[in-house]
Design a protein around this motif. Structure first.
Motif, PDB file in Angstrom:
ATOM      1  N   GLU A 181       0.806  -1.210   0.000  1.00  0.00           N
ATOM      2  CA  GLU A 181       0.000   0.000   0.000  1.00  0.00           C
ATOM      3  C   GLU A 181       0.848   1.272   0.000  1.00  0.00           C
ATOM      4  O   GLU A 181       0.308   2.376  -0.114  1.00  0.00           O
ATOM      5  CB  GLU A 181      -0.948  -0.006   1.202  1.00  0.00           C
ATOM      6  CG  GLU A 181      -1.970  -1.139   1.143  1.00  0.00           C
ATOM      7  CD  GLU A 181      -2.934  -1.121   2.308  1.00  0.00           C
ATOM      8  OE1 GLU A 181      -2.647  -0.423   3.306  1.00  0.00           O
ATOM      9  OE2 GLU A 181      -3.967  -1.814   2.222  1.00  0.00           O
ATOM     10  N   GLU A 182       2.174   1.137   0.132  1.00  0.00           N
ATOM     11  CA  GLU A 182       3.073   2.294   0.072  1.00  0.00           C
ATOM     12  C   GLU A 182       3.485   2.606  -1.358  1.00  0.00           C
ATOM     13  O   GLU A 182       4.153   3.618  -1.605  1.00  0.00           O
ATOM     14  CB  GLU A 182       4.321   2.028   0.918  1.00  0.00           C
ATOM     15  CG  GLU A 182       4.056   1.948   2.415  1.00  0.00           C
ATOM     16  CD  GLU A 182       3.593   3.284   2.976  1.00  0.00           C
ATOM     17  OE1 GLU A 182       4.300   4.289   2.762  1.00  0.00           O
ATOM     18  OE2 GLU A 182       2.532   3.319   3.607  1.00  0.00           O
TER      19      GLU A 182
ATOM     20  N   TYR B 280      -1.166   7.941  -4.925  1.00  0.00           N
ATOM     21  CA  TYR B 280      -0.734   7.217  -3.731  1.00  0.00           C
ATOM     22  C   TYR B 280      -1.926   7.032  -2.799  1.00  0.00           C
ATOM     23  O   TYR B 280      -2.977   7.683  -2.974  1.00  0.00           O
ATOM     24  CB  TYR B 280       0.380   7.975  -3.007  1.00  0.00           C
ATOM     25  CG  TYR B 280      -0.028   9.332  -2.470  1.00  0.00           C
ATOM     26  CD1 TYR B 280      -0.483   9.485  -1.157  1.00  0.00           C
ATOM     27  CD2 TYR B 280       0.026  10.468  -3.274  1.00  0.00           C
ATOM     28  CE1 TYR B 280      -0.873  10.735  -0.668  1.00  0.00           C
ATOM     29  CE2 TYR B 280      -0.355  11.706  -2.799  1.00  0.00           C
ATOM     30  CZ  TYR B 280      -0.805  11.835  -1.491  1.00  0.00           C
ATOM     31  OH  TYR B 280      -1.197  13.058  -1.020  1.00  0.00           O
TER      32      TYR B 280
ATOM     33  N   ASN C 295      -3.454   7.554   0.924  1.00  0.00           N
ATOM     34  CA  ASN C 295      -3.225   8.332   2.136  1.00  0.00           C
ATOM     35  C   ASN C 295      -3.480   7.473   3.370  1.00  0.00           C
ATOM     36  O   ASN C 295      -3.717   6.261   3.274  1.00  0.00           O
ATOM     37  CB  ASN C 295      -4.079   9.608   2.141  1.00  0.00           C
ATOM     38  CG  ASN C 295      -5.577   9.307   2.129  1.00  0.00           C
ATOM     39  OD1 ASN C 295      -6.017   8.179   2.409  1.00  0.00           O
ATOM     40  ND2 ASN C 295      -6.374  10.307   1.812  1.00  0.00           N
ATOM     41  N   GLU C 296      -3.457   8.081   4.543  1.00  0.00           N
ATOM     42  CA  GLU C 296      -3.623   7.347   5.793  1.00  0.00           C
ATOM     43  C   GLU C 296      -4.997   6.706   5.905  1.00  0.00           C
ATOM     44  O   GLU C 296      -5.176   5.724   6.621  1.00  0.00           O
ATOM     45  CB  GLU C 296      -3.381   8.273   6.986  1.00  0.00           C
ATOM     46  CG  GLU C 296      -1.941   8.777   7.081  1.00  0.00           C
ATOM     47  CD  GLU C 296      -1.731   9.683   8.263  1.00  0.00           C
ATOM     48  OE1 GLU C 296      -2.720  10.007   8.960  1.00  0.00           O
ATOM     49  OE2 GLU C 296      -0.566  10.072   8.512  1.00  0.00           O
ATOM     50  N   GLU C 297      -5.989   7.254   5.207  1.00  0.00           N
ATOM     51  CA  GLU C 297      -7.341   6.691   5.231  1.00  0.00           C
ATOM     52  C   GLU C 297      -7.526   5.639   4.140  1.00  0.00           C
ATOM     53  O   GLU C 297      -8.649   5.196   3.883  1.00  0.00           O
ATOM     54  CB  GLU C 297      -8.382   7.799   5.047  1.00  0.00           C
ATOM     55  CG  GLU C 297      -8.550   8.720   6.253  1.00  0.00           C
ATOM     56  CD  GLU C 297      -7.364   9.667   6.439  1.00  0.00           C
ATOM     57  OE1 GLU C 297      -6.831  10.133   5.405  1.00  0.00           O
ATOM     58  OE2 GLU C 297      -6.971   9.905   7.599  1.00  0.00           O
ATOM     59  N   LYS C 298      -6.437   5.260   3.472  1.00  0.00           N
ATOM     60  CA  LYS C 298      -6.452   4.274   2.385  1.00  0.00           C
ATOM     61  C   LYS C 298      -7.275   4.759   1.197  1.00  0.00           C
ATOM     62  O   LYS C 298      -7.844   3.959   0.446  1.00  0.00           O
ATOM     63  CB  LYS C 298      -6.981   2.915   2.867  1.00  0.00           C
ATOM     64  CG  LYS C 298      -6.271   2.370   4.084  1.00  0.00           C
ATOM     65  CD  LYS C 298      -4.777   2.253   3.864  1.00  0.00           C
ATOM     66  CE  LYS C 298      -4.071   1.738   5.115  1.00  0.00           C
ATOM     67  NZ  LYS C 298      -2.590   1.720   4.957  1.00  0.00           N
ATOM     68  N   GLU C 299      -7.315   6.070   1.008  1.00  0.00           N
ATOM     69  CA  GLU C 299      -7.966   6.649  -0.155  1.00  0.00           C
ATOM     70  C   GLU C 299      -6.901   7.003  -1.186  1.00  0.00           C
ATOM     71  O   GLU C 299      -5.827   7.484  -0.833  1.00  0.00           O
ATOM     72  CB  GLU C 299      -8.741   7.915   0.236  1.00  0.00           C
ATOM     73  CG  GLU C 299      -9.830   7.684   1.265  1.00  0.00           C
ATOM     74  CD  GLU C 299     -10.405   8.988   1.797  1.00  0.00           C
ATOM     75  OE1 GLU C 299     -11.592   8.985   2.184  1.00  0.00           O
ATOM     76  OE2 GLU C 299      -9.660   9.990   1.820  1.00  0.00           O
TER      77      GLU C 299
ATOM     78  N   ILE D  82       5.464  12.746   1.279  1.00  0.00           N
ATOM     79  CA  ILE D  82       4.647  11.576   1.593  1.00  0.00           C
ATOM     80  C   ILE D  82       5.433  10.265   1.532  1.00  0.00           C
ATOM     81  O   ILE D  82       5.086   9.299   2.203  1.00  0.00           O
ATOM     82  CB  ILE D  82       3.427  11.487   0.655  1.00  0.00           C
ATOM     83  CG1 ILE D  82       3.903  11.315  -0.789  1.00  0.00           C
ATOM     84  CG2 ILE D  82       2.536  12.701   0.801  1.00  0.00           C
ATOM     85  CD1 ILE D  82       2.786  10.907  -1.737  1.00  0.00           C
ATOM     86  N   ARG D  83       6.508  10.233   0.717  1.00  0.00           N
ATOM     87  CA  ARG D  83       7.336   9.037   0.611  1.00  0.00           C
ATOM     88  C   ARG D  83       8.811   9.441   0.676  1.00  0.00           C
ATOM     89  O   ARG D  83       9.547   9.321  -0.293  1.00  0.00           O
ATOM     90  CB  ARG D  83       7.048   8.280  -0.687  1.00  0.00           C
ATOM     91  CG  ARG D  83       5.639   7.751  -0.840  1.00  0.00           C
ATOM     92  CD  ARG D  83       5.344   6.620   0.130  1.00  0.00           C
ATOM     93  NE  ARG D  83       4.044   6.030  -0.143  1.00  0.00           N
ATOM     94  CZ  ARG D  83       2.890   6.432   0.420  1.00  0.00           C
ATOM     95  NH1 ARG D  83       2.917   7.465   1.277  1.00  0.00           N
ATOM     96  NH2 ARG D  83       1.750   5.841   0.151  1.00  0.00           N
TER      97      ARG D  83
END
Length: 230
Positions: free
Chosen positions: A164-165, A204, A206-210, A222-223
């Motif tokens: 997921e990254e 990419y 985000n923290e909410e998997k969106e 972010i990376r």
């Protein structure tokens, strides 16, 4: 609940926790010596195998020792016969040759110079750097990141084994579908003005998997692991 306790012998340390038992095994002695001491240690304990009692969960910490399938089965049998214990986790600092090769492949960058036409599929382990376009009906897929130095008009699937990254970057981002791990995003309906995707973008989670699309400049934030200090 198993009371917290610790017993130390020459090659075996046993710790009790609320989740079960942890056996810390010496990684310097031979496997035969270790099995002999384990058998003595287990047989000396008051707990005995009893089919009517729920087995106690056990974790083995083996350090730099590599256990093959046969050795694991021997240990599982030993614990089952001498004490009502079920091994549910083995923690080792050593990986197999196959695991090392898999890790190496997932860290590599494959460079391809071509145009992916309709019906064609590129599928690689690790990162993919495509110098060319992905036409409508074409698809690129990688277990790592996908970088396209051209136009993405087809399908791109990064993190295909669940990473997921992973990210997707394209010089011209006009895909028919974007996918990162199991998350999918399709372009909005065309309204004659803007498809919702712009040039020089990255996708990419985000923290909410969106799935989010943004300018390439955001990647350093972010990376940060993608960037090397120079």
């Amino acid at each position: 609940m198993v009371k917290s306790k610790q017993r130390k012998s020459q090659h075996v340390i046993i710790k009790g926790t609320k989740d079960g038992l942890t056996f810390m095994l010496d990684d310097q002695c031979s496997i035969e010596t270790l099995k002999e001491e384990l058998q003595k240690t287990l047989s000396d304990r008051p707990e005995s195998a009893n089919e009517s009692v729920q087995p106690v969960n056990a974790k083995l910490v083996v350090g730099k020792r590599y256990l093959d399938r046969f050795q694991i089965e021997e240990l599982e049998s030993l614990f089952s016969e001498e004490m009502n214990v079920s091994i549910n986790e083995i923690e080792s600092e050593v990986i197999s040759k196959e695991e090392a090769e898999e890790m190496k492949q997932n860290m590599q960058v494959t460079r391809v110079v071509k145009v992916i036409r309709s019906g064609q599929v590129l599928d690689f382990k690790g990162d993919l750097l495509l110098i060319g376009d992905v036409n409508p009906g074409g698809k690129v897929k990688a277990t790592g990141n996908i970088y396209i130095m051209g136009s993405l008009r087809g399908i791109a699937h990064a993190g295909s084994q669940g990473n997921e990254e992973a990210i997707i970057c394209a010089a011209e981002m006009k895909p028919s579908q974007l996918r990162i791990a199991s998350m999918i995003r399709r372009p909005p309906e065309q309204n004659g003005e803007n498809s919702g995707f712009e040039e020089g973008e990255c996708a990419y989670l985000n923290e909410e998997k969106e799935m989010v699309l943004d300018k390439l400049q955001i990647l350093s934030k972010i990376r940060p692991n993608l960037s090397m200090e120079i």
